[in-house]
Structure formats: C-alpha cells, structure tokens
Design a protein around this motif. Sequence first.
Motif, short mmCIF file in Angstrom:
data_model
loop_
_atom_site.label_atom_id
_atom_site.label_comp_id
_atom_site.label_asym_id
_atom_site.label_seq_id
_atom_site.Cartn_x
_atom_site.Cartn_y
_atom_site.Cartn_z
N THR A 4 0.77 -1.23 -0.07
CA THR A 4 0.11 0.15 -0.12
C THR A 4 0.89 1.23 -0.04
OG1 THR A 4 -0.15 -0.13 2.52
CG2 THR A 4 -1.80 -1.21 1.20
N GLN A 5 2.22 1.25 0.50
CA GLN A 5 2.88 2.54 0.59
C GLN A 5 3.28 2.80 -0.66
OE1 GLN A 5 3.86 -0.35 1.12
NE2 GLN A 5 6.19 -0.73 0.66
N GLN A 12 -5.07 5.42 -2.06
CA GLN A 12 -5.43 3.82 -1.93
C GLN A 12 -5.98 3.45 -3.39
OE1 GLN A 12 -8.34 4.82 0.85
NE2 GLN A 12 -7.15 4.13 2.65
N LYS A 13 -6.58 4.44 -4.41
CA LYS A 13 -6.84 4.18 -5.75
C LYS A 13 -5.51 3.66 -6.75
CE LYS A 13 -11.06 6.65 -5.85
NZ LYS A 13 -11.86 7.89 -6.42
N ALA A 14 -4.46 4.64 -6.18
CA ALA A 14 -3.43 4.32 -6.92
C ALA A 14 -2.68 2.86 -6.98
CB ALA A 14 -2.45 5.20 -6.70
N VAL A 15 -2.95 2.34 -5.36
CA VAL A 15 -2.65 0.90 -5.58
C VAL A 15 -3.42 -0.12 -6.44
CG1 VAL A 15 -2.47 -0.97 -3.57
CG2 VAL A 15 -1.83 1.49 -2.89
N GLY A 23 -7.13 -7.22 1.03
CA GLY A 23 -5.39 -7.07 0.51
C GLY A 23 -4.67 -8.12 1.06
N TYR A 24 -3.45 -8.33 0.68
CA TYR A 24 -2.60 -9.39 1.23
C TYR A 24 -1.59 -8.49 2.09
CZ TYR A 24 -4.42 -12.03 -2.80
OH TYR A 24 -5.11 -12.98 -3.80
#
Length: 647
Positions: A237-238, A286-289, A376-377
């Motif tokens: 996520t980072q 978050q959308k970029a992830v 998410g993982y």
Amino acid sequence: MSSALALLLPPVVSPPPKFLSLRLNRLSLFHSSPSLSPTYIWRATSRRFFPAAKAQSISIMASENVGTLKQQLAKLFDESLRATIPEELDVEPLIAACNPKFGDYQCNNAMSLWTKVKGKGSEFKGPQAIGQALSKNLPASEMIESCGIAGPGFVNVVLSRQWIAESIQKMLIDGIGTWAPKLLVKRAVIDFSSPNIAKEMHVGHLRSTIIGDTLARMLEFSNVEVRRRNHVGDWGTQFGMLIEHLFDKFPNGEVASDQAIGDLEAFYKASKQRFDSDSGFKERAQKAVVSLQGGVDKYRKAWTQICEISRRGYEKVYQRLGVYLEEKGESFYNPYIPSVLELLSQKGLIEESEGARVIFIEGKNIPLIVVKKDGGYNYASTDLAALWYRLNEEKAEWIIYVTDVGQREHFEMVFTAAKLAGWLPAEDNKYPKTSHVGFGLVLGEDGKRFRTRSTEVVRLVDLLDEAKSRCKAVLIERGKSEEWTADELEQTAEAVGYGAIKYADLKNNRLTNYTFSFDQMLNDKGNTAVYLLYAHARICSIIRKSGKDLEELKKTGTIELNHQDERALGLHLLQFAEVVEEACTNLLPNVLCEYLYNLSENYTKFYSTCTVVGSKEETSRLLLCEATAVVMRKCFHLLGITPVYKI
C-alpha cells in the motif's frame, strides 16, 4: 591508534561478475611476493575467486574432501561399535573433543551402551569393560597414536603427530577445499538483508546483511548450492502514496535519473506525511494501489522508476561490503499468492474471522492473517507464497531467514502453517526444513538503540564512511600517504575499516544485542579484526623475509610437530572443518570468529617459543606458518573480510 592499521592488501572479495575486471586489475597492484601472489579467476558456480593454479582441481577438491576430525574418528569407532556389540545396529558414535590432559578426542558411547545391554546376558560387566572393548576393536589407523580408558568407559584418543603433520601438508598441496565439511543438505535459500524500497539502508540492515552473507559463504564452502535471496519490500500500500506524490512533484511522471537515495528517503517521508494528514491525497493513494496492482501502464512505470532509484542506492552499499545477492522482492511472489492460499484453503486451514481470512495456530493468542479485511494481502500471505515457491520451484532443502528477533513469532507461525499443509515435515531435524536466524539490536554507547543525535536511525553508508575515514586518517598520520599511491591508501582504509565493522558484529552471538564502538572495533589488541589482520600480515612478512619459495617447499619439505606448541597449532588447524560445520549447523558465525581468534593466539604462542627463520626446523616451520596463513585467509573470506599481506 597503533601501527596495526598500517596494512597493505589485495582486495580479495566476492563481488558479482560485473565487478570482475575491476577487482582483477587491482590484484597485481598489491601483491609483492610470488609465493603470496596467485592469479585469481572468477568461478560463477560459487561466486568467488580461486587461484588459477588450483582452478582446474576445484571440483575434484570439493568431491574428495576428507571431512572433519570428528567424522573421520566416527568412521573408525563405527566399525568398533559393530564389532563390539553387533546386536545394537542403531548406535551412532559419540565423538567429542576432550580435555587436553587426557587426549585430543573422546568416544562417549560406553555408558549408553551399558544401559542398553545390562541384564540381557551381556558378556560385559560394566561400562568400563565396554570402553576397553571399543578401544581394542578399533581398526588399525595411522590417525591414532594411542587410546586410554577413563572413568566409566570414556575412550580417550591421542592423534598421531605424524598424521596431523601429513594432513596439513596434504592440504597445502591439494587446497583447503579438501577440508570443507560434509553437510547433508545440497541446496539452500538464504533470505537476508531485505531493505525496503524508497527507504535508506540503516544500521539494522547491517546485521542481516553481514550475518546472511557469512552464512552463505560458509555453506558455499561446504559445497552447498546457495540461493542468496534479497526479499526487498517493493510491493504494498505504501506505493500508492509514493506514486501519487511523484505525479504531483513530477507532472510528466519522469523522476530525475540522478536523484540520490537520500532524496528518495525524504520523498518517502513527505508522501507519508501527506497520506496521514490529507484525506483527499489518502483516497487518491488508495486508488493508485488498485491501479498499480491492476497493471495500469502509467502506474507500473512510476513504480519501476521508484524501485530502480532505490536499488541503485543499496547496490552501492553491497558493492562496498563485497556482498552479492539475487533480488526476488515481494512483487515477484505476488502472482503466486491466490493459488497458494487456495491450496491452504483446500487443506481446511484458512477460516473467516472478523472479516479477515486467517490460519489459527495452536498455542498462539492471535491467528496468522493471510487476507486482510479489505481483501488485501500482507506479509504473511507473501511469505507463505515465497516459502511455497522456494520449496516447489527452487527445490530448496533448507530455507533460512535472517531478520531481527522481533520477527521470530511471525516466522514460527508461517513455518507451522507450512507443516500443517504438509509442505514441511513435522520433525525439525528432517529435510526440507526452515530456520529463522534472529539477531539482537545494535546499541549506542549509552546502552540504547543506536541512533544519531537527531534520533534518526543511523544510515549504513555513514557507518562505512566513518570507519574508512578513521582508518585513512591514521594511515596518513603514519606517513603512508607518502609511501603509497592514493589507490593503495583508499583500499587499505576500506579493508581495515569495513573488516572491523563486520567482525565486531559477527564475533558476538547473533541473538544478543551489542554495543557499536569505533574505538573498540579499531583497537589493535584483543579480539578485533585489526588484531587478526595484523597477525596474518606478520605471518606473511615472516615467510617473505625467509626468501624461500613456498611452492617448492610444499613439494620437497616435510612438516614435523616435535614441539608441543607446534603440535597444538597443528591440531587446531585440523579442527577448522568441524568448526565450520558447527557454525553452519547452528547458524552461528561467532563460532568461526572464536576459532580464528584462538588460531591467532595459538600461532603467537608457537612463534614465541619456536624460532622459524634460521632454525634447523626452518622448512617445517615455514610450512606450518603458511598453513596457518591459508586457514586464516579462508576464515577471513568466510567472514567477508579482505585479508592484508603487508604491515
């Protein structure tokens, strides 16, 4: 600082092939004696240099290694056990080094054998009688000079002086590869270093990198095929916040190619601050992830640039440390996660819990979360996928993870889940197996976690610069800048400075914390790299001053161990293989450090009582000096330290 820092060296390290020409060009610059100046060639299979004269026999040496002293004695006592009590076929010889007052080694089977046979009509009346029979039934061997029985059947063995001498001389001719221990495992994966993308390598990575590299070197020397894996944090996520911050800072999506890793560290902090304080930016991140994980080209390209900038930074550190790794980061295993989790689900191991998918581990208060509430993982899902891949695709028999002790419980749960799934045997002593190599903290002299005055984590590159700078200052103070070229000065300062940092870490039991002190690690007295490098250089100086051709002496001369200090040194040299075996088996580099320091102490005692140059025993003692130097150099190599040849 003392004269021990004024050392001249050849840079004998283990670089990746792309540094081959650079390193080879430097070899001729620093060697000065033909007997100490082999031509080195690169062996891709083992990723290290070998003398060209020995290169053609490397594979032969590896297959013809004689094993450790314990292994050789165990073979003899195994025959004796079969002859003494043939009905007990499952008994393994118990061989251990013993008190020098009683002998060199000891067989300790008599007591346990007596427990098995008493009351069964045995001809023996007690453990001492069994010990006497074991001694009597030993097959004839040039290895053993005498045996004696002590206490309740301990068989004390004194090794033959002549056999010790001949074994050392044979090693000088055939190469120290013949002393490599024989391990059961053939292929291993070592997961170590593992920095995070967009973050500077700090002092915490120092321990993982140095310990992991030494474990890899020891296993490689023991003829294990080692896969050195750099499990970098390059997914998660980072990256959403990093990519969105990049788009804001560089509208065209192109990052300056010369951007330093330090700038990227600041870039990470700025993006994190925005993520925590700006709800709009957080939503975009978050959308970029999702876009990144969905393979959208614009986001993949930005991710690739960020990873490459970071990679260039830590590769420079690895080059300076002489460490080679193969990168397979979190992103590599991400495609395998769904199928691996499906395999675990089919085994009935994954359950729903509070919106997440988890694996419950008996004895643990919290479950192992493999899918988060948001779908998410996480680290657990990635580590399980990596473990499956290493077992099934890479066919690893031993998988070793080098991280701080704080991650011990996490890996225990991952390993337990793999056992429940049938990927690993339930017994820890069977292959394939996994091991977590934990290590303690690096402390400052105030006893707290090692940090800068601004409370920041200490950058690893700053530590290396400081060590080199201190060594270089001493060399200049001693006038070496007038005697040496600028390149010689730089290389000498690097070798001593980096070696001092590595050894100060490795000599401690990895599970404990240790205090980082430049003054202590650069001291030329006591158990330090500087002292050991000095000792090796002194041996080389003695050999050079003799004016003798060592290669010729190896063919025509004979080693004799008539003096007790000669014999003590010779026996310690022969114990090198079993020390490496112990260090490999228990994954403890400090065992090898202790051996190296004791070897230096044994040599000092020998040299103080036995005149070498000009004595009637000169040839024998020069060969013993050379054998000591050979073993010291191999110890240095296994510890990732560059040896020095001149004071």
